[in-house]
Design an enzyme around this catalytic site. Structure first.
Site, short mmCIF file in Angstrom:
data_model
loop_
_atom_site.label_atom_id
_atom_site.label_comp_id
_atom_site.label_asym_id
_atom_site.label_seq_id
_atom_site.Cartn_x
_atom_site.Cartn_y
_atom_site.Cartn_z
N ASP A 16 -38.11 -0.43 37.64
CA ASP A 16 -39.33 -0.18 38.39
C ASP A 16 -39.04 0.57 39.68
O ASP A 16 -38.03 0.28 40.36
CB ASP A 16 -40.02 -1.50 38.75
N GLU B 124 -46.29 2.69 38.72
CA GLU B 124 -47.67 2.30 38.48
C GLU B 124 -48.63 3.42 38.81
O GLU B 124 -48.36 4.28 39.65
CB GLU B 124 -48.01 1.05 39.32
N ASP C 144 -40.14 -5.14 39.03
CA ASP C 144 -40.29 -5.65 40.39
C ASP C 144 -40.83 -7.08 40.37
O ASP C 144 -40.96 -7.71 41.42
CB ASP C 144 -41.17 -4.74 41.24
N SER C 145 -41.06 -7.61 39.16
CA SER C 145 -41.34 -9.04 39.02
C SER C 145 -40.18 -9.87 39.51
O SER C 145 -40.31 -11.08 39.72
CB SER C 145 -41.63 -9.38 37.55
N LYS D 224 -39.92 3.27 35.87
CA LYS D 224 -41.34 2.98 35.64
C LYS D 224 -42.08 3.00 36.97
O LYS D 224 -41.55 2.51 37.98
CB LYS D 224 -41.53 1.61 34.97
N GLU E 39 -51.34 -3.48 31.13
CA GLU E 39 -51.29 -4.88 31.55
C GLU E 39 -52.69 -5.42 31.81
O GLU E 39 -53.48 -4.80 32.54
CB GLU E 39 -50.44 -5.04 32.83
#
Length: 306
Positions: free
Chosen positions: A125, A157, A86-87, A155, A223
């Site tokens: 993501d 979080e 999502d960067s 992925k 991270e």
């Protein structure tokens, strides 16, 4: 057996022995399991390959990708895992944070990366708002990325708070990569700073790491975590750890590719390394093209049809 036959047999054994001792391009003796980085195969890398690499102590790289062309370059370079992160919100879509990224955007760009690769495991993501409601929403969102985009894993979080989501996805047959430490989707709460400093925070990080593993995740991103804590997490988990700003002791390393190739511009995080300067290269090429257009020297005869 005649003397000549014995001699021929020995020659054949010597040739076979020499062949077995030859080194592969990745520096591994022939006959050993293929390495993740730079390896060649007729199939895609799987989560089982990552588990095997953990067992034999092999480190491996992961890069982000957001389009088919860039993904194809990285695939040809032997990068075994690509993250459609999502960067993309920051570096590809022009958002200030990752928060505005939608599932539609993630699906479209993930599909492009899948189409641009043949070997790499493509991980997408789950964007903010697509799994926080609970396991059922997470399954619905992840199913779309697997069916419509063709990714091999997703992925998400969170550690303990995302245990239920990870567990249901894995039960449904969708491989999940966890992400703890600095979780960019929580930037409005956490800010951009190192996570896990201090005894209480470190213990929570360990609990989060174990929760991700216990829920069935095949790997976890760490991270912006102190190197010593990341090393401890790596020692206690049997799944691979992937570091970004987490020191050298993790099983793998990931970078946002625009940081790695110098496209980002401006201030970049301390934990990144610029391996080339594509921003300058592209800028120089654009200026050279523009100068020739203005001067009337492009196109020339070899670029012209009659």
């Amino acid at each position: 057996m005649t003397a000549q036959a014995a001699h021929d047999q020995q020659e054949q054994q010597n040739k076979q022995s020499q062949q077995n001792q030859q080194e592969s391009p990745a520096g591994r003796p022939a006959g050993t399991p293929p390495s993740l980085y730079g390896g060649k195969s007729s199939r895609r890398v799987t989560v089982h390959d990552l588990a095997a690499a953990k067992e034999r102590g092999e480190r491996w790289p992961m890069l982000t990708a957001y389009d088919a062309m860039t993904a194809s370059v990285f695939d040809e370079a032997g990068i075994p895992v690509m993250l459609v992160g999502d960067s993309m919100g920051n570096v590809h879509l022009g958002y200030e944070t990752t928060v505005p990224v939608t599932l539609d955007e993630m699906t479209m760009l993930s599909a492009a990366v899948v189409r641009g690769t043949k070997r790499a495991l493509v991980v997408a993501d789950l964007p903010f708002g697509s799994y926080q409601e609970g396991p059922v929403q997470a399954l619905r969102s992840a199913t779309r990325l697997v069916k419509d985009a063709g990714v091999g894993a997703v992925k998400l979080e969170g550690g303990e708070r995302s245990h239920g989501q990870i567990e249901l996805l894995v039960q449904a047959g969708i491989p999940v990569m966890g992400h703890i430490g600095l979780t960019p989707q929580s930037v409005n709460t956490l800010g951009y700073r190192v996570q896990g400093r201090g005894e209480e925070a470190a213990q929570q990080m360990l609990r989060d790491a174990k929760a991700v593993q216990d829920a069935g995740a095949f790997a976890v991103v760490l991270e912006l975590v102190p190197a010593e804590l990341a090393a401890e997490v790596t020692r206690i988990l049997h799944i691979p750890t992937i570091g970004i700003g987490a020191g050298i002791e993790t099983d793998a390393q990931v970078l946002v590719y625009t940081d790695m190739v110098g496209l980002t511009g401006g201030k970049v995080p301390r934990f990144t390394k610029q391996y080339t300067n594509l921003r300058q290269t592209l800028g120089d090429a654009a200026k050279a093209f523009a100068d020739e257009v203005v001067a009337g020297t492009f196109p020339q005869e070899e670029h012209t049809f009659h």
